[in-house]
Design a protein around this motif. Structure first.
Motif, PDB file in Angstrom:
ATOM      1  N   ARG A  74       0.824  -1.211   0.000  1.00 26.21           N
ATOM      2  CA  ARG A  74       0.000   0.000   0.000  1.00 26.21           C
ATOM      3  C   ARG A  74       0.859   1.263   0.000  1.00 26.21           C
ATOM      4  NH1 ARG A  74      -4.878   0.833  -1.220  1.00 26.21           N
ATOM      5  NH2 ARG A  74      -5.072   2.354   0.419  1.00 26.21           N
ATOM      6  N   LEU A  75       1.934   1.257   0.786  1.00 24.04           N
ATOM      7  CA  LEU A  75       2.814   2.423   0.850  1.00 24.04           C
ATOM      8  C   LEU A  75       3.488   2.679  -0.490  1.00 24.04           C
ATOM      9  CD1 LEU A  75       4.161   4.664   2.528  1.00 24.04           C
ATOM     10  CD2 LEU A  75       5.911   2.994   3.154  1.00 24.04           C
ATOM     11  N   VAL A  76       3.978   1.640  -1.132  1.00 24.46           N
ATOM     12  CA  VAL A  76       4.615   1.806  -2.436  1.00 24.46           C
ATOM     13  C   VAL A  76       3.619   2.328  -3.459  1.00 24.46           C
ATOM     14  CG1 VAL A  76       5.674   0.561  -4.365  1.00 24.46           C
ATOM     15  CG2 VAL A  76       6.448   0.132  -2.036  1.00 24.46           C
ATOM     16  N   ARG A  77       2.411   1.777  -3.468  1.00 22.90           N
ATOM     17  CA  ARG A  77       1.404   2.242  -4.423  1.00 22.90           C
ATOM     18  C   ARG A  77       0.992   3.682  -4.138  1.00 22.90           C
ATOM     19  NH1 ARG A  77      -3.244  -1.943  -4.943  1.00 22.90           N
ATOM     20  NH2 ARG A  77      -3.552  -0.978  -6.964  1.00 22.90           N
ATOM     21  N   TRP A  78       0.859   4.045  -2.851  1.00 21.59           N
ATOM     22  CA  TRP A  78       0.492   5.411  -2.493  1.00 21.59           C
ATOM     23  C   TRP A  78       1.582   6.388  -2.908  1.00 21.59           C
ATOM     24  CZ3 TRP A  78       2.648   8.939   1.016  1.00 21.59           C
ATOM     25  CH2 TRP A  78       1.891  10.095   1.228  1.00 21.59           C
ATOM     26  N   LEU A  79       2.844   6.031  -2.665  1.00 21.63           N
ATOM     27  CA  LEU A  79       3.941   6.920  -3.045  1.00 21.63           C
ATOM     28  C   LEU A  79       4.017   7.084  -4.560  1.00 21.63           C
ATOM     29  CD1 LEU A  79       6.714   5.808  -0.543  1.00 21.63           C
ATOM     30  CD2 LEU A  79       5.552   8.020  -0.604  1.00 21.63           C
ATOM     31  N   ASP A  80       3.787   5.996  -5.300  1.00 19.73           N
ATOM     32  CA  ASP A  80       3.788   6.093  -6.767  1.00 19.73           C
ATOM     33  C   ASP A  80       2.671   7.004  -7.256  1.00 19.73           C
ATOM     34  OD1 ASP A  80       6.021   4.579  -7.180  1.00 19.73           O
ATOM     35  OD2 ASP A  80       4.930   2.715  -7.547  1.00 19.73           O
ATOM     36  N   ALA A  81       1.513   6.930  -6.633  1.00 21.58           N
ATOM     37  CA  ALA A  81       0.396   7.783  -7.041  1.00 21.58           C
ATOM     38  C   ALA A  81       0.627   9.233  -6.624  1.00 21.58           C
ATOM     39  CB  ALA A  81      -0.901   7.263  -6.439  1.00 21.58           C
TER      40      ALA A  81
END
Length: 56
Positions: free
Chosen positions: A19-26
């Protein structure tokens, strides 16, 4: 610690990592590919540290 509790904690940590990786990418979509790779590697190392602590 019971094995079921450890496994549950590992699943929660893995979910939070993804979730953190996806949030940072977004959030930082304009970041360069090198910056994203560096961030992902740093987060993966931190995830590995947390997993190793949970397994000890």
């Amino acid at each position: 610690m019971d094995h079921v509790v450890r496994l549950g904690l590992l699943v929660v940590v893995l979910w939070a990592f993804v979730r953190l990786v996806r949030w940072l990418d977004a959030r930082y979509a304009a970041a360069s590919a090198a910056t994203r790779e560096l961030r992902t590697v740093a987060l993966a190392l931190a995830f590995g540290l947390v997993v190793s602590v949970l397994l000890i």
